[in-house]
Design a protein around this motif. Structure first.
Motif, PDB file in Angstrom:
ATOM      1  N   ARG A 237       0.803  -1.296   0.021  1.00 16.43           N
ATOM      2  CA  ARG A 237      -0.136  -0.106   0.083  1.00 16.43           C
ATOM      3  C   ARG A 237       0.793   1.355   0.167  1.00 16.43           C
ATOM      4  O   ARG A 237       0.491   2.359  -0.533  1.00 16.43           O
ATOM      5  CB  ARG A 237      -0.913   0.052   1.268  1.00 16.43           C
ATOM      6  CG  ARG A 237      -2.007   1.125   1.196  1.00 16.43           C
ATOM      7  CD  ARG A 237      -2.874   0.858   2.482  1.00 16.43           C
ATOM      8  NE  ARG A 237      -3.496  -0.457   2.375  1.00 16.43           N
ATOM      9  CZ  ARG A 237      -4.659  -0.859   1.749  1.00 16.43           C
ATOM     10  NH1 ARG A 237      -5.393   0.313   0.951  1.00 16.43           N
ATOM     11  NH2 ARG A 237      -5.185  -2.054   1.853  1.00 16.43           N
ATOM     12  N   ASP A 238       1.877   1.163   0.744  1.00 20.82           N
ATOM     13  CA  ASP A 238       2.759   2.535   0.834  1.00 20.82           C
ATOM     14  C   ASP A 238       3.443   2.750  -0.204  1.00 20.82           C
ATOM     15  O   ASP A 238       3.643   3.907  -0.961  1.00 20.82           O
ATOM     16  CB  ASP A 238       3.947   2.244   1.862  1.00 20.82           C
ATOM     17  CG  ASP A 238       3.208   2.498   3.314  1.00 20.82           C
ATOM     18  OD1 ASP A 238       2.113   2.916   3.493  1.00 20.82           O
ATOM     19  OD2 ASP A 238       3.880   1.824   4.207  1.00 20.82           O
ATOM     20  N   ILE A 241       0.662   4.245  -2.790  1.00 19.13           N
ATOM     21  CA  ILE A 241       0.381   5.556  -2.402  1.00 19.13           C
ATOM     22  C   ILE A 241       1.912   6.439  -2.799  1.00 19.13           C
ATOM     23  O   ILE A 241       1.481   7.816  -3.281  1.00 19.13           O
ATOM     24  CB  ILE A 241       0.270   5.843  -0.952  1.00 19.13           C
ATOM     25  CG1 ILE A 241      -0.943   5.273  -0.540  1.00 19.13           C
ATOM     26  CG2 ILE A 241       0.415   7.330  -0.565  1.00 19.13           C
ATOM     27  CD1 ILE A 241      -1.338   4.987   0.763  1.00 19.13           C
ATOM     28  N   SER A 242       2.962   5.939  -2.579  1.00 21.23           N
ATOM     29  CA  SER A 242       4.127   6.704  -3.160  1.00 21.23           C
ATOM     30  C   SER A 242       4.134   6.841  -4.737  1.00 21.23           C
ATOM     31  O   SER A 242       4.545   7.949  -5.065  1.00 21.23           O
ATOM     32  CB  SER A 242       5.517   5.987  -2.750  1.00 21.23           C
ATOM     33  OG  SER A 242       6.532   6.598  -3.094  1.00 21.23           O
ATOM     34  N   GLN A 245       1.601   9.706  -5.442  1.00 26.69           N
ATOM     35  CA  GLN A 245       2.213  11.074  -5.007  1.00 26.69           C
ATOM     36  C   GLN A 245       3.386  11.326  -6.281  1.00 26.69           C
ATOM     37  O   GLN A 245       3.243  12.625  -6.269  1.00 26.69           O
ATOM     38  CB  GLN A 245       2.817  10.884  -3.669  1.00 26.69           C
ATOM     39  CG  GLN A 245       1.567  10.773  -2.549  1.00 26.69           C
ATOM     40  CD  GLN A 245       2.295  10.412  -1.362  1.00 26.69           C
ATOM     41  OE1 GLN A 245       3.175   9.755  -1.047  1.00 26.69           O
ATOM     42  NE2 GLN A 245       1.615  11.006  -0.152  1.00 26.69           N
ATOM     43  N   ILE A 286      -5.369   8.752  -3.817  1.00 27.13           N
ATOM     44  CA  ILE A 286      -4.562   8.399  -2.464  1.00 27.13           C
ATOM     45  C   ILE A 286      -5.412   8.453  -1.269  1.00 27.13           C
ATOM     46  O   ILE A 286      -5.026   7.583  -0.617  1.00 27.13           O
ATOM     47  CB  ILE A 286      -3.693   9.561  -2.526  1.00 27.13           C
ATOM     48  CG1 ILE A 286      -2.599   9.697  -3.767  1.00 27.13           C
ATOM     49  CG2 ILE A 286      -2.789   9.764  -1.255  1.00 27.13           C
ATOM     50  CD1 ILE A 286      -1.811  10.935  -3.765  1.00 27.13           C
ATOM     51  N   ALA A 287      -6.367   9.247  -1.284  1.00 21.13           N
ATOM     52  CA  ALA A 287      -7.237   9.222  -0.039  1.00 21.13           C
ATOM     53  C   ALA A 287      -8.157   7.938   0.178  1.00 21.13           C
ATOM     54  O   ALA A 287      -8.256   7.545   1.330  1.00 21.13           O
ATOM     55  CB  ALA A 287      -8.289  10.349  -0.030  1.00 21.13           C
ATOM     56  N   ARG A 290      -5.465   5.143   1.523  1.00 21.77           N
ATOM     57  CA  ARG A 290      -5.336   5.388   2.915  1.00 21.77           C
ATOM     58  C   ARG A 290      -6.500   5.189   3.535  1.00 21.77           C
ATOM     59  O   ARG A 290      -6.235   4.563   4.960  1.00 21.77           O
ATOM     60  CB  ARG A 290      -5.017   7.365   3.217  1.00 21.77           C
ATOM     61  CG  ARG A 290      -3.587   7.425   2.732  1.00 21.77           C
ATOM     62  CD  ARG A 290      -3.261   8.932   2.698  1.00 21.77           C
ATOM     63  NE  ARG A 290      -2.053   9.077   2.611  1.00 21.77           N
ATOM     64  CZ  ARG A 290      -1.525  10.388   2.277  1.00 21.77           C
ATOM     65  NH1 ARG A 290      -2.300  11.390   2.085  1.00 21.77           N
ATOM     66  NH2 ARG A 290      -0.134  10.690   1.974  1.00 21.77           N
ATOM     67  N   ALA A 293      -6.302   1.538   4.305  1.00 21.11           N
ATOM     68  CA  ALA A 293      -5.488   1.050   5.358  1.00 21.11           C
ATOM     69  C   ALA A 293      -5.985   1.297   6.706  1.00 21.11           C
ATOM     70  O   ALA A 293      -5.832   0.616   7.793  1.00 21.11           O
ATOM     71  CB  ALA A 293      -4.255   1.872   5.173  1.00 21.11           C
ATOM     72  N   ALA A 294      -6.783   2.399   6.897  1.00 22.21           N
ATOM     73  CA  ALA A 294      -7.396   2.827   7.993  1.00 22.21           C
ATOM     74  C   ALA A 294      -8.420   2.029   8.590  1.00 22.21           C
ATOM     75  O   ALA A 294      -8.461   1.669   9.743  1.00 22.21           O
ATOM     76  CB  ALA A 294      -7.850   4.258   8.113  1.00 22.21           C
TER      77      ALA A 294
END
Length: 294
Positions: A237-238, A241-242, A245, A286-287, A290, A293-294
């Motif tokens: 996931r990171d 997202i990266s 971005q 991206i949101a 995230r 993931a939350a």
């Protein structure tokens, strides 16, 4: 976005050719414009056929349009890593090994296309390979592999085929009404209409085709979130997202793509014409990751 607009653009070209053939067939087989069941059947045959011809030749069109070179034997360590990464992600996603290609472009982009889950093409730009680190590239590849694994192109082919059917059908129904009104119903018993009718139908088909494309783009935007989630599962996931971005910091590079395939890439879908964008804005993607993931 390259994947979507290349398919839609090819479909429009095929559909225009199909229309010329359809006018000829209408005349040869004497399909009356008032025979709605026959017209709908013919529209379905040509509408679905045009869509799946577009899908069948999508890999060939993509290679020709972008100049993508398929890697058959890796010439260097970078190409070897690219093949190994795609192979590992394809196995993890449960699909056959797709063709892997690289095309020359300064912008950061990638796309996947093909007739089926086991007959696909994944291509990346040289700009993406040069501008992203390997974790980010791996995430982008996971995103494209997820499109293939999710069957997005086949589903899009079905949706486009149904829309083609109704575009062909209603363009002729409305065209007949307009032509008869303008000619004082002199053409009401015509089998295929005259030249003016042909022009009316072509104009209507462009207009209705544009409205149909909005539905295709809406579907494409929804599938992007799912492909992002798939990329996160395959590459982390990171990393996903990266990668997004990194793309967000490079907005505007999409202009380097040929106009016909700009919506097939992986860049931002915001700005002008939100309804016509094949991708949601990067910040929304991206949101969503995230939030997941939350």
């Amino acid at each position: 976005m390259m994947r979507v607009m290349l398919f839609v653009g090819t479909n429009i070209a095929v559909l225009l050719l199909v229309n010329v053939i359809l006018f000829i067939v209408q005349g040869v087989f004497h399909v009356r414009l008032g025979n709605y069941s026959s017209l709908l059947l013919m529209a379905a045959v040509f509408g679905m056929g045009g869509s799946f011809i577009s899908l069948a030749i999508s890999k060939w069109v993509a290679k020709r349009t972008t100049g993508a070179q398929v890697i058959t034997e890796p010439r260097n360590e970078s190409e070897r890593w690219l093949l190994d990464t795609v192979r590992a992600e394809a196995q993890k996603a449960g699909i056959g090994m797709p063709e892997v290609a690289v095309y020359e472009a300064a912008d950061m982009n990638a796309f996947a296309t093909g007739m089926s889950r086991n007959n696909a093409l994944v291509a990346v730009s040289t700009g993406l390979l040069q501008s992203m680190d390997r974790n980010q590239v791996q995430a982008v590849l996971g995103h494209e592999i997820s499109h293939v694994a999710n069957g997005d192109m086949v589903t899009m082919g079905l949706i486009q085929g149904v829309l083609n059917t109704f575009v062909i059908f209603f363009a002729r129904i409305i065209g007949t009404l307009v032509d008869n009104a303008l000619s004082g119903n002199r053409n009401s018993e015509s089998n295929s209409g005259g030249f003016f009718y042909f022009i009316i139908v072509m104009v209507l088909q462009v207009a209705l085709g544009f409205l149909a494309s909005l539905i295709v783009m809406w579907f494409s935007r929804r599938r992007e979130f799912r492909a992002d989630a798939g990329g996160a599962r395959l590459a982390g996931r990171d990393n996903m997202i990266s990668a997004l971005q990194r793309l967000a910091g490079n907005q505007g590079a999409q202009a380097d793509l040929p106009k016909a395939i700009q919506a097939f890439g992986i860049s931002d879908g915001g700005g002008l014409g939100r309804l016509t964008a094949s991708h949601p804005p990067l910040e929304e993607r991206i949101a969503a990751l995230r939030a997941g993931a939350a």
